[in-house]
Design a protein around this motif. Sequence first.
Motif, PDB file in Angstrom:
ATOM      1  N   THR A  11       0.829  -1.200   0.000  1.00 24.88           N
ATOM      2  CA  THR A  11       0.000   0.000   0.000  1.00 24.88           C
ATOM      3  C   THR A  11       0.868   1.257   0.000  1.00 24.88           C
ATOM      4  O   THR A  11       0.616   2.218  -0.733  1.00 24.88           O
ATOM      5  N   SER A  37       2.549   1.735  -3.325  1.00 24.32           N
ATOM      6  CA  SER A  37       1.646   2.083  -4.432  1.00 24.32           C
ATOM      7  C   SER A  37       1.136   3.513  -4.355  1.00 24.32           C
ATOM      8  O   SER A  37       0.363   3.930  -5.209  1.00 24.32           O
ATOM      9  N   ASN A  67      -0.889   5.293  -7.180  1.00 24.88           N
ATOM     10  CA  ASN A  67      -2.275   5.644  -6.875  1.00 24.88           C
ATOM     11  C   ASN A  67      -2.564   7.091  -7.235  1.00 24.88           C
ATOM     12  O   ASN A  67      -3.587   7.410  -7.846  1.00 24.88           O
ATOM     13  N   ASP A  78      -4.534   6.365 -10.060  1.00 25.42           N
ATOM     14  CA  ASP A  78      -5.681   6.069  -9.231  1.00 25.42           C
ATOM     15  C   ASP A  78      -6.429   4.817  -9.679  1.00 25.42           C
ATOM     16  O   ASP A  78      -7.625   4.824  -9.914  1.00 25.42           O
ATOM     17  N   ARG A 117      -6.454   2.060  -7.749  1.00 30.11           N
ATOM     18  CA  ARG A 117      -6.465   1.138  -6.616  1.00 30.11           C
ATOM     19  C   ARG A 117      -7.801   0.428  -6.425  1.00 30.11           C
ATOM     20  O   ARG A 117      -7.906  -0.529  -5.677  1.00 30.11           O
ATOM     21  N   GLN A 155      -5.374  -4.261  -8.174  1.00 27.06           N
ATOM     22  CA  GLN A 155      -4.880  -3.372  -7.121  1.00 27.06           C
ATOM     23  C   GLN A 155      -5.741  -3.452  -5.861  1.00 27.06           C
ATOM     24  O   GLN A 155      -5.239  -3.368  -4.746  1.00 27.06           O
ATOM     25  N   GLN A 175      -3.933  -4.273  -1.847  1.00 23.00           N
ATOM     26  CA  GLN A 175      -3.703  -3.136  -0.960  1.00 23.00           C
ATOM     27  C   GLN A 175      -4.699  -3.144   0.192  1.00 23.00           C
ATOM     28  O   GLN A 175      -5.802  -3.659   0.075  1.00 23.00           O
ATOM     29  N   TYR A 222     -14.629   2.966  -2.312  1.00 22.20           N
ATOM     30  CA  TYR A 222     -13.466   2.094  -2.115  1.00 22.20           C
ATOM     31  C   TYR A 222     -13.447   1.469  -0.725  1.00 22.20           C
ATOM     32  O   TYR A 222     -13.366   0.251  -0.570  1.00 22.20           O
TER      33      TYR A 222
END
Lengths: 307, 292, 128
Positions: free
Chosen positions: A128, A131, A135, A139, A141, A146, A150, A276
């Motif tokens: 995480t 990344s 990200n 973006d 994720r 991804q 993460q 998310y």
Amino acid sequence: MTWVLWRQHRTQVAVLGAILAVFAVLMAITGNQMAHDYEAIRHCGDCRGFGLTRSYNLPRTVVNLSVGVPVLLGVFLGAAMMAREVEQATNVLAWTQSVTRRRWLATKLGTVLLITVAIAGGMAALVTWWSRTMNSLQDYRFEALQFDIQNLSPVAYSLFAVALGFAAAAILRRMLPAVGVTVGGFFAVRLFIELSVRPHYAATRHATFALFAPTVRPRGAWMVGTKLLDGNGDVVRGPLRMPAACRAAVDRLSADQCVSKLGYKVVSSFHPADRYWPFQWIEAGIFVALAALLVAVGAMVVLRRDA
Amino acid sequence: MTALPITTTGLGKRFGRTWALRDCTFEVPEHSLCALVGGNGAGKTTLLRMLAGLSRPTTGELEVAGRRPADDPAFLADVGFLAQEIPLYRRWTAEDHLAFGAHLNPRWDGAATRDRLRRVNIPLERRIEALSGGMRAQVALALALGKRPRVLLLDEPVAALDPLARRDFLGTLTAAVADEDLTVLLSSHLLADLERVCDHLVLLSAGHLHLCADIEEIVAAHKVLTAPARETAALERDHHVIHVDRTPRQVSVLARMGIGPIEDGWHVEDVGLEEIVLAYLGRTESREVASR
Amino acid sequence: MIVFRLNPSSGVPPYLQLAQQVRQALSAGVLVPGDQLPTVREVVSQVAVNPNTVFKSYRELEREGLVQGRPGAGTFVLRRPDGPPPGTHARLAKGLARWVDTARTAGMSDSAIEALVRTTLDRGEAVA
């Protein structure tokens, strides 16, 4: 009991710890380097990103491969924990000391699950952190791969894989079949949830585009799919057949214009970026619940069945 | 009065449709070294595993050291078990196993255990996988004795050992019985060893119990009777005929003697334990149970 | 201290074999009054025999008045068995060896010698 577990699993812990340490060093070096490179080019407009992503292909591949960590833990911690004992009959040795089978199992499961959380958690935290540049750059994720490596979900997958390995070994009592079931079962469940369940954690939002206009991906969103609708609003399946009205078109451009005029359009469905974290929690919740169920089943088999 | 080390009543175990052990009722007296004898598949391992609390009976009752087998520290502390496979952690040293025993058993006797292993020259720092079969058996036995059980169950521990390792193993075992308040139930095929080491005998055949008694009493109660060819019906009325060998000229009978008289004409001879056991094992169809 | 052996094929019960070995050690002067016999534990770890067998053989010797068990301390030799003093055995053995030589030179087979000894012993019993 704690001493026994330490003596039994210290090699595994050392190997896993060493792997984690090497991984941490790789992540720290390349992660910092990439953040630095990004700072240098972040204001250059369209150029940003392309060179950056390409020059970090190797660490990126390594990071993406961390999607396999849960199943490895499932095999080396989960299945091995029971199957090796049963194959060498050392469970009989342990169960005829003055410690109850219940306590033996509870301590063993507790320790192994704790090791799982530590290793998978460390791995997920590193991935995480690494990344963060990617990200902020792209973006992605929330997108499938991804999302799986993460934050919370990799830890939950690991718990599930270890629980699956334990239950399979408890029931099958043999190393190889237990490993087979762990690997096969893990991928089957993971793919099923990812492809058929996760898109439905919430109703998708839709965006409509003209037939040949570029479809825009809302920032940070998870694009679930796109559909082609005809003039009546029905979904077009398979390749687009030239409608009768447009067959007379002489060239490509006029044909495209003709089809657009008939009302054909593209609809994309997606989950916006603000979903998310709810999705992470739901996904983690499902796999932790499955893990709990498998641990319960495995424990019942171990405690009830004749040794 | 303390409870008998082992008592069973109507004990039975079924695997699927076949009974591995059926209607087994016996007791083992305090402080004895009891031999468990029977052919392959006679139910010896099944019986020992139920006594050790590793598997549950299908029917009947059993008590070991005064307790029903259960997942309970008090029961586990009183019962030692050594499985046929001689399970040990292959990559551990003997020293590791001593620590294992010390951590998992409140009554652990580390000094005596070290002493036992030292007497038979076991290198404590070597991994189990590098030890001979005899040494492994000694480590496993020391581990089982170190927890100071009241009852020790051994499943064919000497089957795979050479004669010297066997004598050392049995020496450690008998010395422990001389030292401690310990009752042993030991299964084996080696009748000569058992006859010397054990004072009690439980005989299983095809899942049924045939004999459970003091070995001296068994030997005293059984005789071989020989005579020129004649009927055995009269003999069978008063005595328990186990085995009959017949030729046209002569008849030879192995019997457990009852209280009735023996007709004239029979020549009566003493018989050894081995011959008695073989006679019982050869007679699987008859299912009468003899007890003291 | 004496070393016990068991001969499984002799047909003599193990406890009698052990008792006989103690008697022999006493006659030969290997053990003298005041000596302690090996403990039961020592004997069983040496010859792998049931502890009761050793108890029984010591009880047998106790009954004969040769040894005495002292609770908590062990079993001790009280006296030598009746019979000639130590040394007699060796002296007679030498004489017997000479006699056997003579008998062999005279053409007697070993089994014939054994039979002769047996008959002589039997006659001796009958006379006494």
